[in-house]
Design an enzyme around this catalytic site. Structure first.
Site, PDB file in Angstrom:
ATOM      1  N   ASP A   1       0.860  -1.180   0.000  1.00 44.00           N
ATOM      2  CA  ASP A   1       0.000   0.000   0.000  1.00 44.00           C
ATOM      3  C   ASP A   1       0.897   1.230   0.000  1.00 44.00           C
ATOM      4  O   ASP A   1       0.871   2.079   0.895  1.00 44.00           O
ATOM      5  CB  ASP A   1      -0.974  -0.004   1.177  1.00 44.00           C
ATOM      6  CG  ASP A   1      -2.202  -0.854   0.897  1.00 44.00           C
ATOM      7  OD1 ASP A   1      -2.275  -1.460  -0.196  1.00 44.00           O
ATOM      8  OD2 ASP A   1      -3.101  -0.916   1.757  1.00 44.00           O
TER       9      ASP A   1
ATOM     10  N   TYR B   1      -1.636   5.720  -1.926  1.00 35.80           N
ATOM     11  CA  TYR B   1      -3.097   5.806  -1.718  1.00 35.80           C
ATOM     12  C   TYR B   1      -3.701   6.841  -2.648  1.00 35.80           C
ATOM     13  O   TYR B   1      -3.011   7.740  -3.112  1.00 35.80           O
ATOM     14  CB  TYR B   1      -3.382   6.190  -0.260  1.00 35.80           C
ATOM     15  CG  TYR B   1      -3.172   5.058   0.702  1.00 35.80           C
ATOM     16  CD1 TYR B   1      -4.172   4.105   0.903  1.00 35.80           C
ATOM     17  CD2 TYR B   1      -1.981   4.924   1.411  1.00 35.80           C
ATOM     18  CE1 TYR B   1      -3.993   3.056   1.788  1.00 35.80           C
ATOM     19  CE2 TYR B   1      -1.792   3.873   2.293  1.00 35.80           C
ATOM     20  CZ  TYR B   1      -2.804   2.947   2.482  1.00 35.80           C
ATOM     21  OH  TYR B   1      -2.617   1.901   3.350  1.00 35.80           O
TER      22      TYR B   1
ATOM     23  N   ASN C   1      -2.966  -4.181  -1.661  1.00 37.16           N
ATOM     24  CA  ASN C   1      -4.242  -4.178  -2.371  1.00 37.16           C
ATOM     25  C   ASN C   1      -4.585  -2.807  -2.943  1.00 37.16           C
ATOM     26  O   ASN C   1      -5.165  -2.700  -4.028  1.00 37.16           O
ATOM     27  CB  ASN C   1      -5.365  -4.676  -1.468  1.00 37.16           C
ATOM     28  CG  ASN C   1      -5.465  -3.917  -0.154  1.00 37.16           C
ATOM     29  OD1 ASN C   1      -4.556  -3.999   0.666  1.00 37.16           O
ATOM     30  ND2 ASN C   1      -6.551  -3.204   0.056  1.00 37.16           N
TER      31      ASN C   1
ATOM     32  N   HIS D   1       2.184  -8.274   2.061  1.00 33.80           N
ATOM     33  CA  HIS D   1       1.363  -7.145   2.488  1.00 33.80           C
ATOM     34  C   HIS D   1       0.344  -7.554   3.538  1.00 33.80           C
ATOM     35  O   HIS D   1       0.150  -6.861   4.540  1.00 33.80           O
ATOM     36  CB  HIS D   1       0.630  -6.531   1.291  1.00 33.80           C
ATOM     37  CG  HIS D   1      -0.280  -5.406   1.692  1.00 33.80           C
ATOM     38  ND1 HIS D   1       0.184  -4.237   2.268  1.00 33.80           N
ATOM     39  CD2 HIS D   1      -1.643  -5.281   1.632  1.00 33.80           C
ATOM     40  CE1 HIS D   1      -0.836  -3.443   2.528  1.00 33.80           C
ATOM     41  NE2 HIS D   1      -1.952  -4.053   2.164  1.00 33.80           N
TER      42      HIS D   1
ATOM     43  N   HIS E   1      -8.336  -5.766  10.093  1.00 36.04           N
ATOM     44  CA  HIS E   1      -8.568  -6.808   9.101  1.00 36.04           C
ATOM     45  C   HIS E   1      -8.517  -8.211   9.698  1.00 36.04           C
ATOM     46  O   HIS E   1      -9.129  -9.139   9.154  1.00 36.04           O
ATOM     47  CB  HIS E   1      -7.542  -6.711   7.975  1.00 36.04           C
ATOM     48  CG  HIS E   1      -7.729  -5.514   7.093  1.00 36.04           C
ATOM     49  ND1 HIS E   1      -8.873  -5.304   6.368  1.00 36.04           N
ATOM     50  CD2 HIS E   1      -6.916  -4.457   6.823  1.00 36.04           C
ATOM     51  CE1 HIS E   1      -8.767  -4.165   5.676  1.00 36.04           C
ATOM     52  NE2 HIS E   1      -7.580  -3.644   5.943  1.00 36.04           N
TER      53      HIS E   1
ATOM     54  N   HIS F   1      -0.796  -3.843   5.872  1.00 39.52           N
ATOM     55  CA  HIS F   1      -2.240  -4.003   5.675  1.00 39.52           C
ATOM     56  C   HIS F   1      -3.037  -3.463   6.856  1.00 39.52           C
ATOM     57  O   HIS F   1      -3.869  -2.583   6.687  1.00 39.52           O
ATOM     58  CB  HIS F   1      -2.596  -5.452   5.376  1.00 39.52           C
ATOM     59  CG  HIS F   1      -3.968  -5.625   4.792  1.00 39.52           C
ATOM     60  ND1 HIS F   1      -4.463  -4.826   3.775  1.00 39.52           N
ATOM     61  CD2 HIS F   1      -4.971  -6.507   5.092  1.00 39.52           C
ATOM     62  CE1 HIS F   1      -5.689  -5.208   3.464  1.00 39.52           C
ATOM     63  NE2 HIS F   1      -6.029  -6.214   4.255  1.00 39.52           N
ATOM     64  N   ASP F   2      -2.844  -4.004   8.059  1.00 41.17           N
ATOM     65  CA  ASP F   2      -3.455  -3.393   9.228  1.00 41.17           C
ATOM     66  C   ASP F   2      -2.586  -2.221   9.657  1.00 41.17           C
ATOM     67  O   ASP F   2      -1.360  -2.362   9.806  1.00 41.17           O
ATOM     68  CB  ASP F   2      -3.600  -4.412  10.361  1.00 41.17           C
ATOM     69  CG  ASP F   2      -4.944  -5.101  10.331  1.00 41.17           C
ATOM     70  OD1 ASP F   2      -5.930  -4.454   9.918  1.00 41.17           O
ATOM     71  OD2 ASP F   2      -5.030  -6.278  10.713  1.00 41.17           O
ATOM     72  N   HIS F   3      -3.235  -1.063   9.865  1.00 36.82           N
ATOM     73  CA  HIS F   3      -2.499   0.179  10.107  1.00 36.82           C
ATOM     74  C   HIS F   3      -2.146   0.303  11.581  1.00 36.82           C
ATOM     75  O   HIS F   3      -2.693   1.129  12.321  1.00 36.82           O
ATOM     76  CB  HIS F   3      -3.339   1.377   9.646  1.00 36.82           C
ATOM     77  CG  HIS F   3      -3.603   1.375   8.178  1.00 36.82           C
ATOM     78  ND1 HIS F   3      -4.165   2.447   7.517  1.00 36.82           N
ATOM     79  CD2 HIS F   3      -3.372   0.434   7.220  1.00 36.82           C
ATOM     80  CE1 HIS F   3      -4.276   2.168   6.228  1.00 36.82           C
ATOM     81  NE2 HIS F   3      -3.813   0.948   6.033  1.00 36.82           N
TER      82      HIS F   3
END
Length: 334
Positions: free
Chosen positions: A84, A87, A122, A216, A225, A251-253
Site C-alpha cells: 500500500d 493511496y 491491495n 502485504h 482486518h 495491511h493493518d495500520h
C-alpha cells in the site's frame, strides 16, 4: 563507479523480471538480488514501514523524519516496504506525480537514501500495478525496487517477498466499487499455485541462518482486518515446514507482534506509515500477542549470525517495544 554498475544491474534485472511477470504466468525461480551483509557477512540492519503513501499527510512526514534518525543511528543497509505504497488507488502510470509526492519528496533524510525493497498492496492493485513494477521509476528515484515476488540475499539472512494480494479471494468475488489491475496474475488460481510452489522451493533451497518472509497481508492480526484466511490455509503451512523465523506484513495500520502457537515464527505488523486505525479485535486463537499499538510508526530489524532484535517506534521516535532472540533458542523450539 561500483555503485553505478550495481544500480545498472538491478535496473536491467528489474526490467526483465517485470516483462516476464506481465507476459507469462508460469512457475519459475523467484528473482534474486544480492545485498551482502556488512563486515564480511557480520550483520544486517533495516527498517520496515508499510501503508504510507499519502503525500506526507496523516503524519507520514513525521514518521519519515523519525525513520531518518533511527536509520542513521543503526547505519541501516536498506528499507523494506510492506505495501500500500500509494493511496488511495496506487499510481495512475509511470509519470504519476504521486510517486514523487508520496515517496521521493517525503523520505528525504540522507540515511534513507538506501535501497528500498517493496511489495504491492491491495491499494496498489487498484491503480496501475504494472507501473509500480516498471524500471522507469528507478530512473526517477534509484532507490525504488518493487516486484511482485522476489528474494533478497544478505548472506546471513534471506528475505522472501511474496505477492499476497492475488491470494485474497474477496478482491475477485466482491470488489465493490474498486477496479483492480490483474494484468500478469490471471488465471489467478494457477498464478497463486505457482507462486506458492516458488516460495516453497526457494525456502527449501535456502542456506541462510535467518529466513524472513514479507507480504502485504497479515497471517495473524488482532487489528481491523484480522487474520487473512487464505494465507493461514495456504502460506502458513509452508512457512512452518521450512524454518521461517519472521513473517512481516502491513495491511493493518498498526504495529504488532504475535508469536505462532505451533512454531517459532513471529508475526510482525508494520503498517503505521501514515493513517492509523484505532482499536483491536479479539485476541483468542491467534497465538501469543506480545505487543500491539494502534498508532503511526515503523519497525527496525537488526541481526547477526546468532541474534535478532526487533524494535517498534512511534511517530516521535520513541521505542515502544523491543524483542530479541538468539538463533540457538529459536532452533531449539523447532
Amino acid at each position: 563507479m561500483e555503485g553505478s554498475r550495481s544500480a545498472a544491474m538491478v535496473l536491467l534485472l528489474t526490467f526483465v523480471c517485470t516483462i516476464l511477470c506481465v507476459c507469462k504466468n508460469v512457475a519459475a525461480e523467484l528473482p534474486r538480488f544480492e545485498h551482502p551483509a556488512r563486515g564480511g557477512g557480520g550483520s544486517v540492519a533495516f527498517l520496515v514501514v508499510g501503508d504510507w503513501g499519502r503525500k506526507g499527510h496523516y503524519n507520514q512526514s513525521l514518521v519519515s523524519h523519525q525513520m531518518g534518525k533511527i536509520a542513521e543511528d543503526l547505519d541501516i543497509d536498506f528499507v523494506v516496504s510492506t505495501g500500500d505504497n500509494f493511496y488511495d488507488n496506487g499510481l495512475h502510470g509511470e509519470d504519476d506525480p504521486n510517486f514523487l509526492d508520496s515517496f521521493s519528496n517525503v523520505y528525504t533524510s540522507r540515511s534513507l537514501h538506501k535501497q528500498w525493497y517493496s511489495v504491492l498492496g491491495n491499494h496498489d492493485y487498484r491503480g496501475n500495478a504494472v507501473a509500480q513494477l516498471s524500471s522507469y521509476l528507478r530512473k526517477i528515484d534509484s532507490r525504488w525496487l518493487c516486484l511482485r515476488s522476489f528474494v533478497v540475499n544478505t548472506e546471513i539472512a534471506e528475505l522472501f517477498f511474496v505477492d499476497t494480494t492475488p491470494m485474497v479471494e474477496e478482491y475477485f468475488t466482491n470488489p465493490g466499487d474498486h477496479t483492480y489491475d490483474w494484468r500478469g496474475v490471471l488465471p489467478v488460481k494457477s498464478y497463486v499455485a505457482n507462486l506458492l510452489q516458488d516460495v516453497e522451493t526457494a525456502l527449501k533451497e535456502s542456506k541462510a541462518k535467518w529466513r524472513i518472509v514479507i507480504g502485504h497481508h497479515a497471517i495473524r492480526s488482532i487489528s481491523h482486518h484480522g487474520d487473512t484466511r487464505e494465507l493461514v490455509d495456504q502460506l502458513l503451512p509452508i512457512l512452518r515446514a521450512n524454518g521461517v523465523d519472521l513473517y512481516i506484513n502491513g495491511h493493518d495500520h498498526c504495529l504488532q507482534q504475535i508469536s505462532d502457537n505451533q512454531s517459532p515464527i513471529q508475526f510482525l505488523t508494520s503498517g503505521g506509515g501514515s493513517k492509523a486505525w484505532r482499536g483491536e479485535m479479539d485476541k483468542s486463537n491467534v497465538g501469543v500477542v506480545k505487543f500491539f499499538y494502534d498508532g503511526q510508526g515503523f519497525m527496525s530489524v537488526t541481526l547477526d549470525s546468532s541474534d535478532v532484535e526487533v524494535v517498534f517506534y512511534d511517530v516521535s521516535g520513541r521505542a515502544l517495544h523491543r524483542w530479541t532472540m538468539s538463533k540457538f533458542l529459536l532452533s531449539s523450539l523447532m
